[in-house]
Design an enzyme around this catalytic site. Structure first.
Site, short mmCIF file in Angstrom:
data_model
loop_
_atom_site.label_atom_id
_atom_site.label_comp_id
_atom_site.label_asym_id
_atom_site.label_seq_id
_atom_site.Cartn_x
_atom_site.Cartn_y
_atom_site.Cartn_z
CG HIS A 220 -1.92 1.01 1.45
ND1 HIS A 220 -3.07 0.88 1.85
CD2 HIS A 220 -1.94 2.46 0.71
CE1 HIS A 220 -4.09 1.98 1.63
NE2 HIS A 220 -3.26 2.90 0.93
CG LEU B 259 4.80 4.71 -5.93
CD1 LEU B 259 5.53 3.74 -6.73
CD2 LEU B 259 5.54 5.15 -4.67
CG ASN C 22 -5.09 7.53 -4.45
OD1 ASN C 22 -4.24 7.01 -4.70
ND2 ASN C 22 -5.27 8.21 -3.30
CG HIS D 82 -10.12 4.22 2.43
ND1 HIS D 82 -9.18 5.39 2.26
CD2 HIS D 82 -10.77 4.61 3.34
CE1 HIS D 82 -9.30 6.34 3.20
NE2 HIS D 82 -10.49 5.96 3.65
CG HIS E 108 -5.41 2.37 5.68
ND1 HIS E 108 -6.76 2.40 5.59
CD2 HIS E 108 -5.13 3.14 4.49
CE1 HIS E 108 -7.32 3.19 4.68
NE2 HIS E 108 -6.32 3.39 3.78
CG ASN F 158 -9.40 9.18 6.53
OD1 ASN F 158 -9.56 8.72 7.36
ND2 ASN F 158 -10.07 9.22 5.31
CG ASP G 295 -1.91 5.07 3.68
OD1 ASP G 295 -1.74 5.16 2.45
OD2 ASP G 295 -2.78 5.44 4.45
CG HIS H 93 0.39 15.09 1.27
ND1 HIS H 93 -0.32 15.11 -0.06
CD2 HIS H 93 -0.07 14.04 1.97
CE1 HIS H 93 -1.30 14.62 0.42
NE2 HIS H 93 -1.25 13.68 1.39
#
Lengths: 319, 426
Positions: free
Chosen positions: B62, B65, B96, B181, B234, B280, B307, B311
């Site tokens: 998980h 990238l 995503n 998720h 997660h 989250n 996960d 950012h």
């Protein structure tokens, strides 16, 4: 023991000691009188620059701060979020840096995001005063509420204060809870369970399920504004029912064992959380709260600017 | 390719349940021999591994990238470089991105970028629904044909129970897990952190544990209905752990992962509105953290997955409500697992490697997770006693968003091999 001082910023009452809160209240006392003079001005903050940065609409709090600043002779600028670069997508940190670059001394910030005042305070050297951040705190409102209670009851220790309404979304409730419990008051909250956080008892407050219980128990009620959008989000079915079940009405107050002091941070929804006859009644201190707001904010500005808490600032005349 | 003899390390292979000081010979990209006194082939490179652990490379099922679409945060190349630096030889990339990976050519793009990077193996995960909109199934068959190893609408929880049911049924044709998720969006809506005493004090809207648990319960029930393989991403709450335990007792095809931050941190870390503690699912309570640790120990949680969510620092440098969710994971996972799980005795070293390599390979049906002779040589060599300080400035990832900056971690990867090639050396 040295006299208590405040830190650089006033972010909330949670971080203050009992002594610091008492210092603020005591410093506010002599400032009350300044507003009663013919010439409502003392030179305490002469030469200081204060920016009022309001990212959320506010009339009462903004004007109260502006008067406090002007009566202390500060140079002030008020910025509303609309009509500034903020509405063009500038980030809070860039806004802060730009203010800093203009060499200002203090920032009063009202913002819709919890933590915004601390965020700003951590990033600029100027003093930062929280004028309400999201659902977190509104420390000057808490202080003016406590000052108003102290005016009427002479002491806070042992006083029973019920905070009624939308506690979940209320920064006023949080600041009141912190301030009052630190000064030894007994605090209860009362509202629909959808608007009272389950964990609130961890702050040392009692949860009273019915408004009648709160009225029977308390010496004073602090009645929170019910935001009209709570209905749309499904927290309550209707304003009418809210008034029926949780409204502070004359009928309910008449059944109380004693007269209760009635407070409201404003703006009021008459006929929803509070009936007009209660708001305008003999035990309402809603307008004295507003008057005290100016004195409390003068005290906050003055102390953060490094002023001495000996009353000399209020005695000084504008020369 | 010259042979590589790794000498004198503690060779741990959970797939064969072996743990002993031995040599390991890599030839032609494969594990050629494991044992003592292996002769050095002509021209072989010899790597001394005394005091080090030699293990199958870690596998993270998980990661985000960010490529295509958000290349300023991470690229497949920088993410794969961060992976091998952290000891990972394979990662599964969530779909995503922008555009999302919901068709065979997009899957092919991720795969080819991963191959071009030449670091960790990069396995694409395809979307469950077209555009992650939750309305129409994506073409699982075409995506699997192009190299997808699982499907997921991670970040956009599948709200329609009907859609999740059909996804689980249809995925059976291809033998791939459906990774969910788990979040009831109506309960979590607008939430910025765990709903509890800290959110109440900070005045932040909370995400109740129930938001995750309701969907975990639903997914387990649908796994029973369909016989499909649900993989729960997660997991963060003690209630979820309880639900998974019950599903596994029933023999359902339910697997689950937990992230290092959920077995390390709690919601108190959000105090001061630190946006590097915003993710989250959010950081939960001490009892949740403890339940996750126990679940990793007893196998209720099958694997540790990071996960990894890069950012830009600007995006995290703002009001808590407005900051994006997620933190980096690839370069701190091993050090956190060692410090938080192995050092206090929750897991043995072989158990940790099982949860981070062998078991994820089984769950997602991937190459790796073994040092069996003949297997591709995906290997890590790490120093289990190394104490090092996290300096995000030196990360191979393009981003810097970690709540662990300045912290001392235990255990550090020193060398990573993929297909026998040295793709990382400290």
């Amino acid at each position: 023991m040295s006299a208590p001082t405040l830190g650089k910023d006033l972010v909330g009452l949670e971080g203050l000691s009992r002594e610091q809160i008492e210092l603020l209240l005591d410093t506010a006392e002599p400032f009350k009188e300044v507003s009663e003079r013919q010439i409502k001005k003392v030179p305490a903050l002469r030469g200081k620059t204060v920016v009022n940065l309001f990212f959320e609409a506010s009339t009462r709090t903004r004007i109260s701060f502006e008067f406090a600043e002007k009566r202390l002779s500060a140079d002030t600028v008020s910025v509303a979020a609309s009509g500034s670069s903020v509405s063009k997508g500038e980030t809070l940190v860039d806004t802060a840096r730009n203010l800093e670059a203009m060499r200002i001394d203090m920032v009063v910030i009202r913002h819709g995001a919890s933590g915004a005042a601390k965020f700003l305070g951590d990033r600029i050297a100027s003093n930062v005063i929280n004028a309400g951040d999201g659902k977190h705190e509104h420390p000057t409102q808490g202080l003016l509420d406590i000052l108003t209670l102290r005016d009427k009851f002479k002491k806070i220790e042992g006083l029973k204060v019920a905070i009624c309404g939308d506690v979940l979304h209320s920064r006023v409730a949080r600041s009141n809870i912190w301030g009052l419990t630190k000064l030894g008051a007994k605090v209860a909250v009362c509202g629909p369970p959808t608007l009272v956080p389950r964990e609130i008892t961890a702050l040392g407050v009692e949860v009273l399920p019915h408004i009648e219980d709160a009225i029977a128990w308390a010496d004073a009620l602090n009645i929170l504004r019910l935001q009209l959008e709570r209905m749309e989000k499904g927290y309550i079915p209707s304003l009418r029912e809210y008034n029926r079940v949780f409204g502070v009405t004359v009928d309910r107050l008449e059944k109380a064992p004693k007269d209760l002091l009635i407070m409201h941070p404003g703006p009021m929804n008459r006929g929803v959380e509070i009936d007009s006859a209660v708001a305008d009644g003999p035990h309402s201190v809603i307008l004295p709260q507003v008057t005290n707001g100016v004195a409390v904010r003068m005290a906050v500005l003055y102390l953060l600017a490094g002023g001495k808490p000996d009353g000399s600032a209020a005695r000084a005349e504008e020369s | 390719m010259i042979p590589l003899l790794i000498k004198g390390g503690r060779v741990i292979d959970p797939s064969r349940k072996t743990d002993a000081v031995a040599d390991l010979l890599v030839m032609d990209g494969k594990i050629a021999a494991v044992g003592t006194n292996i002769g050095t082939p002509d021209g072989a490179q010899v790597q001394d591994a005394k005091g080090k652990v030699v293990a199958p490379g870690l596998i993270d099922v998980h990661v985000h990238l960010r490529e295509p679409g958000f290349e300023d945060l991470e690229t497949i190349a920088t993410g794969a470089a961060a992976a091998v630096a952290g000891g990972f030889t394979a990662v599964c990339a969530m779909p995503n991105t922008d555009p999302v990976i919901d068709n065979q050519s997009a899957v092919g793009f991720v795969l080819s970028r991963g191959k071009a990077a030449g670091k960790a193996r990069v396995y694409p995960i395809g979307c469950i629904t077209i555009g992650q909109k939750g309305e129409r199934l994506a073409e699982f068959g075409e995506m699997v044909g192009a190299g997808a190893v699982a499907v997921s609408d991670d970040g956009k929880p599948v709200q329609s129970s009907h859609m999740m049911r059909t996804a689980l049924e249809y995925a059976k044709v291809f033998g791939i897990p459906v990774a969910d998720h788990c979040e009831d969006v109506s309960l979590a809506h607008g939430g910025a952190m765990h709903e509890g005493i800290v959110s109440m004090r900070l005045g932040l809207k909370g995400i109740p544990a129930a938001a995750e648990e309701i969907q975990v319960a639903r997914d387990c029930i649908l796994a029973e209905l369909t016989g499909g393989h649900i993989h729960l991403c997660h997991m963060s709450t003690r209630g979820s752990v309880e639900l998974i335990r019950r599903a596994k007792e029933k023999g359902l095809r339910v697997t689950a992962e937990a992230a290092p931050h959920h077995f390390t941190l709690t919601h108190e870390r959000v105090e001061g509105y630190d946006t590097n503690a915003k993710m989250n699912p959010p950081l939960r309570e001490e009892a949740d953290r403890e339940a996750i640790r126990q679940a990793v120990k007893d196998g209720t949680i099958d694997c540790i997955a990071t996960d990894h969510a890069p950012h830009h620092y600007d995006a995290k440098e703002r009001e808590f409500d407005d900051a994006p969710n997620g933190i980096l994971g690839l370069e701190t996972a091993l050090g956190l697992a060692m410090r938080e799980l192995v050092q206090p005795g929750v897991l043995t070293l072989p158990e940790m490697i099982y949860r981070m390599s062998t078991r994820p390979a089984q769950v997602f049906n991937l190459i790796g997770g073994t040092l069996a002779v003949g297997a591709p040589a995906d290997v890590m060599i790490f120093d289990p006693g190394a104490r090092w300080k996290v300096d995000a400035g030196h990360f191979c990832s393009k981003s810097r968003n970690t709540p662990f900056g300045g912290e001392e971690l235990l255990g550090r990867n020193e060398m990573t091999l993929v297909d026998g090639r040295i793709v990382f050396q400290r």
